[in-house]
Design a protein around this motif. Structure first.
Motif, PDB file in Angstrom:
ATOM      1  N   ARG A  44       4.239 -33.792  13.011  1.00  0.00           N
ATOM      2  CA  ARG A  44       4.375 -32.441  13.567  1.00  0.00           C
ATOM      3  C   ARG A  44       5.592 -32.291  14.465  1.00  0.00           C
ATOM      4  N   ARG A  45       5.895 -33.315  15.247  1.00  0.00           N
ATOM      5  CA  ARG A  45       6.938 -33.195  16.273  1.00  0.00           C
ATOM      6  C   ARG A  45       8.194 -33.998  15.973  1.00  0.00           C
ATOM      7  N   GLY A  46       8.166 -34.858  14.968  1.00  0.00           N
ATOM      8  CA  GLY A  46       9.348 -35.642  14.645  1.00  0.00           C
ATOM      9  C   GLY A  46       9.727 -36.582  15.779  1.00  0.00           C
ATOM     10  N   ALA A  47      11.025 -36.636  16.084  1.00  0.00           N
ATOM     11  CA  ALA A  47      11.515 -37.564  17.102  1.00  0.00           C
ATOM     12  C   ALA A  47      10.966 -37.242  18.487  1.00  0.00           C
ATOM     13  N   PHE A  48      10.593 -35.986  18.728  1.00  0.00           N
ATOM     14  CA  PHE A  48      10.062 -35.618  20.045  1.00  0.00           C
ATOM     15  C   PHE A  48       8.750 -36.346  20.336  1.00  0.00           C
ATOM     16  N   ALA A  49       8.053 -36.790  19.276  1.00  0.00           N
ATOM     17  CA  ALA A  49       6.813 -37.544  19.457  1.00  0.00           C
ATOM     18  C   ALA A  49       7.065 -38.848  20.204  1.00  0.00           C
ATOM     19  N   VAL A  50       8.263 -39.398  20.069  1.00  0.00           N
ATOM     20  CA  VAL A  50       8.608 -40.634  20.776  1.00  0.00           C
ATOM     21  C   VAL A  50       8.596 -40.399  22.280  1.00  0.00           C
ATOM     22  N   PHE A  51       9.112 -39.243  22.687  1.00  0.00           N
ATOM     23  CA  PHE A  51       9.095 -38.886  24.113  1.00  0.00           C
ATOM     24  C   PHE A  51       7.667 -38.644  24.598  1.00  0.00           C
ATOM     25  N   ILE A  52       6.877 -37.898  23.827  1.00  0.00           N
ATOM     26  CA  ILE A  52       5.506 -37.595  24.221  1.00  0.00           C
ATOM     27  C   ILE A  52       4.685 -38.879  24.337  1.00  0.00           C
ATOM     28  N   GLY A  53       4.835 -39.767  23.355  1.00  0.00           N
ATOM     29  CA  GLY A  53       4.060 -40.997  23.335  1.00  0.00           C
ATOM     30  C   GLY A  53       4.360 -41.928  24.491  1.00  0.00           C
ATOM     31  N   ARG A  54       5.503 -41.791  25.111  1.00  0.00           N
ATOM     32  CA  ARG A  54       5.901 -42.662  26.219  1.00  0.00           C
ATOM     33  C   ARG A  54       4.921 -42.584  27.389  1.00  0.00           C
ATOM     34  N   PRO A 108       6.753 -46.590  18.733  1.00  0.00           N
ATOM     35  CA  PRO A 108       8.005 -47.104  18.157  1.00  0.00           C
ATOM     36  C   PRO A 108       7.826 -47.706  16.766  1.00  0.00           C
ATOM     37  N   ALA A 109       6.783 -48.534  16.583  1.00  0.00           N
ATOM     38  CA  ALA A 109       6.552 -49.153  15.278  1.00  0.00           C
ATOM     39  C   ALA A 109       6.209 -48.105  14.228  1.00  0.00           C
ATOM     40  N   LEU A 110       5.407 -47.109  14.597  1.00  0.00           N
ATOM     41  CA  LEU A 110       5.052 -46.066  13.635  1.00  0.00           C
ATOM     42  C   LEU A 110       6.243 -45.182  13.307  1.00  0.00           C
ATOM     43  N   ALA A 111       7.125 -44.966  14.278  1.00  0.00           N
ATOM     44  CA  ALA A 111       8.350 -44.211  14.013  1.00  0.00           C
ATOM     45  C   ALA A 111       9.230 -44.965  13.021  1.00  0.00           C
ATOM     46  N   GLY A 112       9.327 -46.288  13.190  1.00  0.00           N
ATOM     47  CA  GLY A 112      10.095 -47.085  12.238  1.00  0.00           C
ATOM     48  C   GLY A 112       9.463 -47.106  10.870  1.00  0.00           C
ATOM     49  N   SER A 113       8.129 -47.205  10.832  1.00  0.00           N
ATOM     50  CA  SER A 113       7.412 -47.218   9.564  1.00  0.00           C
ATOM     51  C   SER A 113       7.578 -45.901   8.808  1.00  0.00           C
ATOM     52  N   SER A 114       7.672 -44.795   9.549  1.00  0.00           N
ATOM     53  CA  SER A 114       7.813 -43.472   8.922  1.00  0.00           C
ATOM     54  C   SER A 114       9.253 -43.165   8.524  1.00  0.00           C
ATOM     55  N   ARG A 115      10.150 -44.130   8.785  1.00  0.00           N
ATOM     56  CA  ARG A 115      11.577 -43.966   8.452  1.00  0.00           C
ATOM     57  C   ARG A 115      12.241 -42.846   9.239  1.00  0.00           C
ATOM     58  N   LEU A 116      11.758 -42.612  10.452  1.00  0.00           N
ATOM     59  CA  LEU A 116      12.449 -41.678  11.333  1.00  0.00           C
ATOM     60  C   LEU A 116      13.853 -42.224  11.593  1.00  0.00           C
ATOM     61  N   PRO A 117      14.904 -41.426  11.403  1.00  0.00           N
ATOM     62  CA  PRO A 117      16.268 -41.941  11.602  1.00  0.00           C
ATOM     63  C   PRO A 117      16.450 -42.546  12.986  1.00  0.00           C
ATOM     64  N   TYR A 118      17.055 -43.741  13.023  1.00  0.00           N
ATOM     65  CA  TYR A 118      17.171 -44.447  14.301  1.00  0.00           C
ATOM     66  C   TYR A 118      17.974 -43.673  15.347  1.00  0.00           C
ATOM     67  N   PRO A 119      19.068 -43.005  15.002  1.00  0.00           N
ATOM     68  CA  PRO A 119      19.794 -42.249  16.047  1.00  0.00           C
ATOM     69  C   PRO A 119      18.910 -41.217  16.747  1.00  0.00           C
ATOM     70  N   LYS A 120      18.066 -40.502  15.981  1.00  0.00           N
ATOM     71  CA  LYS A 120      17.150 -39.549  16.600  1.00  0.00           C
ATOM     72  C   LYS A 120      16.130 -40.274  17.461  1.00  0.00           C
ATOM     73  N   PHE A 121      15.598 -41.374  16.936  1.00  0.00           N
ATOM     74  CA  PHE A 121      14.634 -42.161  17.701  1.00  0.00           C
ATOM     75  C   PHE A 121      15.255 -42.629  19.005  1.00  0.00           C
ATOM     76  N   LEU A 122      16.494 -43.114  18.952  1.00  0.00           N
ATOM     77  CA  LEU A 122      17.145 -43.673  20.127  1.00  0.00           C
ATOM     78  C   LEU A 122      17.339 -42.613  21.216  1.00  0.00           C
ATOM     79  N   VAL A 123      17.728 -41.406  20.813  1.00  0.00           N
ATOM     80  CA  VAL A 123      17.946 -40.337  21.801  1.00  0.00           C
ATOM     81  C   VAL A 123      16.669 -40.081  22.599  1.00  0.00           C
TER      82      VAL A 123
END
Length: 223
Positions: free
Chosen positions: A108-118, A128-143
């Protein structure tokens, strides 16, 4: 848990305390230590120690942010490499409802989920592992990893710092005995809240498993 960590670092040289804090924050997502030891415990105690001039607050903030961002990046790479196989490990199956919630949040939230999950202990270890598993682009993940890491570290470290400062101030005004009594009461209240929260989450997970997939069936993977 705060008292246990404080006892662990009591009397250690500052360099070793920095190393312990960095290792715990790094390992939270990189090695899934967050399932048993929330990383904010380490940085809160670090903030308290900084208020007592045992540690340098600016240096602590830098070390904790670097460890948090690096640990999540390693977690991302683990998820990207092992993908769906990662969901079959016992630890992931045990927290199936949390895994499913994290997957839905990423959808639902894409890369923003990484911020929420923190800001949630289990999601911080999982995301982080689920973001990698879902093939979320690393540059977006890193931001969002950097933004979330900085916000999380600053919030909890300064929380510990100001709590330590308030304790010292209360000790001067009301006497150290009363201040210690108030601190113990605060810790007891925190422990009670944590236990109740854990029990509530366990009941929610049990209910989700009863209403969801049959026991033993692997959790759904991301497309």
């Amino acid at each position: 848990m705060l008292e246990q960590f404080n006892a662990l670092v009591d009397g250690l040289p500052p360099a070793l305390v920095y190393l312990i804090i960095a290792a715990l924050v790094f390992a939270e997502a990189a090695l899934f230590v967050g399932f048993v030891f929330p990383g904010e415990t380490a940085i809160v105690v670090g903030g308290v120690l900084a208020s007592q001039d045992v540690l340098s607050l600016p240096l602590l903030l830098v070390i904790a942010v670097v460890a948090a961002v690096a640990g999540d990046s390693v977690g991302y790479e683990i998820g990207r490499k092992y993908g769906p196989r990662l969901l079959d490990v016992p630890m992931m199956r045990k927290h199936r409802s949390k895994v499913t919630s994290a997957q839905e949040l990423i959808r639902r939230r894409g890369a923003f989920a990484v911020f929420i999950g923190r800001f949630t202990a289990l999601l911080r270890a999982l995301m982080p592992a689920l973001a990698g598993s879902s093939r979320l682009p690393y540059p977006k993940f890193l931001v969002f990893n950097v933004i979330g890491g900085v916000t999380w570290v600053v919030t909890f470290t300064l929380g510990g710092y100001f709590a330590g400062t308030a304790f010292e101030h209360a000790a001067k005004l009301a006497g150290r005995g009363l201040a210690i009594g108030l601190a113990v009461a605060a810790v007891v209240a925190l422990v009670v809240w944590s236990v109740r929260k854990h029990r509530r989450e366990s009941r929610e997970e049990a209910g989700a498993q009863a209403d969801g997939e049959p026991e033993g069936e692997p959790a759904r993977t991301l497309p």
